[in-house]
Design a protein around this motif. Sequence first.
Motif: not given
Length: 213
Positions: A59-62, A65-69
């Motif tokens: 999952x990416x935002x701008x 990588x936010x996959x594990x956040x």
Amino acid sequence: MMLELTGVHSGYGQIPILRDITLHVAEGEFVGILGDNGMGKTTLLMTIGGDLSTTQGRIGMEGRDITALPIHRRARLGLGHVKQGRRIFPQLTVRENMQAACLAGGQSLDRAEEMTALFPRLAPIAGRPGGVLSGGEQQILALARCLCAAPRLVMLDEPTEGIQPSIRDEIVEALLMLRDRLHLTMLLVEQDEAFLGALCTRRYYLEKGRLLA
């Protein structure tokens, strides 16, 4: 790209729900997710928001990588989520609900007044407890409360559920206004195809955890 999912799998414990989800949402775009009950729409938003973990994919935002956040770090990056059922604080007034969201999002309390001004229905009832509001009023409050944290991307889960048509039309008008004034990006989950058609430039169809079109 504001949001990009690549090959995302997710579920509840050992129960897989989402399979190989790939989608994207450009900055300033309104994108809809259409599907019947039980097809994985809410699970998709919960996975993007961090309530559920991905078992595979990215999952990416701008571009990040936010996959594990965790949830709070995704929120700090500008991801807002209006969940199904609204989840307002019933004992707090409309104003207090919004002020609490400002504090949680690190925003000035003045932003609560600014958001109230964007939703004419809220101003006359700002002193009422959230629990006495109609379903439609609670939905508008839930949206305004989310905006108090100044998100860049807002996810809405079944915003028309249980509300009368006149309020639904009011929400459409409000969302179109927000797109123009605040330059928001939105991902909307709905069963009401007409509602999505009035707002979204693109729609995905989700069935049994897979995007079909």
